[in-house]
Design an enzyme around this catalytic site. Structure first.
Site, PDB file in Angstrom:
ATOM      1  N   SER A  15       0.792  -1.368  -0.005  1.00 30.62           N
ATOM      2  CA  SER A  15       0.036  -0.026  -0.143  1.00 30.62           C
ATOM      3  C   SER A  15       0.796   1.145  -0.005  1.00 30.62           C
ATOM      4  CB  SER A  15      -0.883   0.204   0.962  1.00 30.62           C
ATOM      5  OG  SER A  15      -1.936  -0.853   1.095  1.00 30.62           O
TER       6      SER A  15
ATOM      7  N   LYS B  59      -0.119   3.640  -2.657  1.00 32.35           N
ATOM      8  CA  LYS B  59      -1.236   4.521  -2.323  1.00 32.35           C
ATOM      9  C   LYS B  59      -0.877   6.242  -2.341  1.00 32.35           C
ATOM     10  CE  LYS B  59      -4.820   1.830  -0.344  1.00 32.35           C
ATOM     11  NZ  LYS B  59      -4.108   0.376  -0.108  1.00 32.35           N
TER      12      LYS B  59
ATOM     13  N   SER C 180      -5.610   3.302   4.638  1.00 33.41           N
ATOM     14  CA  SER C 180      -5.111   2.473   3.397  1.00 33.41           C
ATOM     15  C   SER C 180      -6.322   1.638   2.990  1.00 33.41           C
ATOM     16  CB  SER C 180      -4.060   1.358   4.040  1.00 33.41           C
ATOM     17  OG  SER C 180      -3.377   1.148   3.104  1.00 33.41           O
TER      18      SER C 180
END
Length: 363
Positions: A133, A136, A190
Site C-alpha cells: 500500500s 497509494k 489504507s
C-alpha cells in the site's frame, strides 16, 4: 356374596404385593449398576490421591484433554498456524541475512537527510521489491495533482472489490463518498476500495490512471518503479528504497498529502451509519514524533512496509523500511533509527552504510 368379594379383594392385594416384590430388586439392580458406573468414573481421582506416579499421569491426561478441547473450539486458528506463511520476495532473495549495526528487522532500509540529500543509513536500498500500500502514496500524488473536484461523489461498485487478495473493507458496494473522503481514507487508513474507486473514476478510466502513475514515477527519476494498479494489492507494484525516498520527498511538497497521511482519525457517513476510520501508523499519535508525511503497507509478498518524512534532532529526514518481519517491527525500526540519530546527530553514511553483499550471516 360377601365371601366372593373378600376373595376378589385378596386376589387384588396379592397382585400388587407380587408386583412390588418384583419391582424392588429391579430398582436395586439398576441403582447398583449406576453406582458401579459412578465408581468407575471416580477411580482416576482416587488414584490421584494414593499414588504419586499416577497423579502425574492423570494430570498429563487432564492437560491433554484440555488442549484437545481448545483445539476443537479454535480449530481454524490452529489450522492457520500450521499452514506455512507465504515468504516475502525479500526472504526468498535472502535479504534478511544481511546484518546491520542497528539490528533492524526490515531487510531494506534507507534514511536520508531531506535538505542535504546525505545518506545517513542504508541497507539493501537498491533492491526492487513489492511495495504493497505504499502504492497509494503515488495514487494520492496523481489525484491531488489533477485538481479534480474533491466534492464530486463517487460510489463503490463491484469492480472495486478485491478479487486478488480477498481483503475486507468497511465500504460496502453502493457506499457513496466524495472524492476528498475517498482520498482521505485511502491515504490515512489504507482503504483499498477507496483507492481503487479513485483510479476507476479518473477521467479516461483505470488504464489512463495507471499510465499516469508510471509516467510520474519516471519524471521523478524512479527508474526501479512500476505500477500495475492503484491499491498495492498486486505484487507487480514494485520499487526500491531509493525510488521511494524520491516519492516521499515529492509528496511532502503537497500540503493535502501531508494533512491526509498524518490525520489520526476520520469519520464518514455511509448511509445511516457513521464510520470511524483510524490511521494505520500509530506513531502519528505519539508526541515524541514530528511526522510530516507517512504511509504504511503490507501484503505477504512485500512484508511490512513504512515510509515517513519526519524531523529528528533538528534534521528533516526521510525514512524507508521495506520487508519488515513483523507487524510492529517496522515501527520498532523507526524508533531504533530515531534513537540512533538523536545520539549521533552528525553521523554520516561512511559509518553505517551496508548492503546485502557487504556482510552476511553464514548459513
Amino acid at each position: 356374596m360377601s365371601n366372593q368379594l373378600l376373595s376378589r379383594a385378596l386376589k387384588i392385594v396379592g397382585f400388587f404385593a407380587l408386583s412390588f416384590a418384583l419391582a424392588v430388586p429391579a430398582a436395586n439392580a439398576a441403582s447398583a449398576k449406576s453406582s458401579s458406573k459412578r465408581a468407575i468414573v471416580k477411580k482416576p481421582h482416587v488414584a490421584k490421591s494414593t499414588a504419586s506416579k499416577k497423579v502425574v499421569s492423570t494430570r498429563k491426561s487432564v492437560r491433554f484433554e484440555a488442549s484437545a478441547k481448545v483445539a476443537r473450539t479454535k480449530r481454524p486458528s490452529i489450522i492457520q498456524a500450521l499452514i506455512p506463511a507465504i515468504p516475502s520476495f525479500g526472504q526468498m532473495a535472502g535479504l534478511h541475512s544481511a546484518i546491520d549495526p542497528l539490528d533492524l528487522k526490515s531487510s531494506v532500509a534507507l534514511v536520508i537527510d531531506q535538505d542535504t540529500r546525505e545518506v545517513l543509513f542504508s541497507k539493501n536500498d537498491h533492491a526492487v521489491l513489492p511495495i504493497a500500500s505504499l502504492t497509494k502514496l503515488m495514487t494520492g500524488v496523481i489525484i491531488s495533482g489533477a485538481r479534480l473536484p474533491m466534492d464530486e461523489m463517487i460510489t463503490v461498485t463491484q469492480d472495486d472489490v478485491d478479487t486478488e487478495k480477498h481483503s475486507r473493507s468497511r465500504l460496502s458496494v453502493g457506499a457513496t463518498l466524495s472524492r476528498g473522503e475517498m482520498l482521505h481514507l485511502a491515504l490515512m487508513s489504507s482503504e483499498n476500495r477507496a483507492a481503487h474507486a479513485l483510479g476507476r473514476t479518473y477521467p479516461g478510466g483505470m488504464a489512463t490512471f495507471v499510465s499516469l502513475m508510471n509516467a510520474k514515477a519516471k519524471m521523478l527519476g524512479m527508474h526501479d518503479t512500476s505500477y500495475a494498479e492503484p491499491t498495492g494489492l498486486s505484487s507487480r507494484n514494485q520499487s526500491s528504497a531509493q525510488d521511494l525516498a524520491a516519492l516521499v520527498n515529492a509528496a511532502h511538497g503537497d500540503p493535502v498529502l501531508r494533512e491526509l497521511t498524518t490525520s489520526p482519525g476520520y469519520q464518514v457517513a455511509v448511509g445511516s451509519r457513521t464510520l470511524q476510520f483510524n490511521n494505520t501508523n500509530r506513531l502519528v499519535k505519539n508526541p515524541d514524533w514530528d511526522i510530516g508525511l507517512q504511509k504504511t503497507g503490507y501484503i505477504n509478498e512485500a512484508g511490512q512496509c513504512l515510509v515517513m518524512q519526519t524531523k529528528i534532532a533538528g534534521r528533516k529526514l526521510i525514512m524507508v523500511f521495506l520487508d519488515s518481519a513483523g507487524k510492529l517491527s517496522r515501527l520498532g525500526d523507526a524508533e531504533r533509527v530515531r534513537r540512533w540519530v538523536e545520539t549521533n546527530p552528525v553521523v554520516t553514511d561512511q559509518k553505517l552504510k551496508l548492503s546485502a553483499s557487504d556482510k552476511q550471516i553464514s548459513g
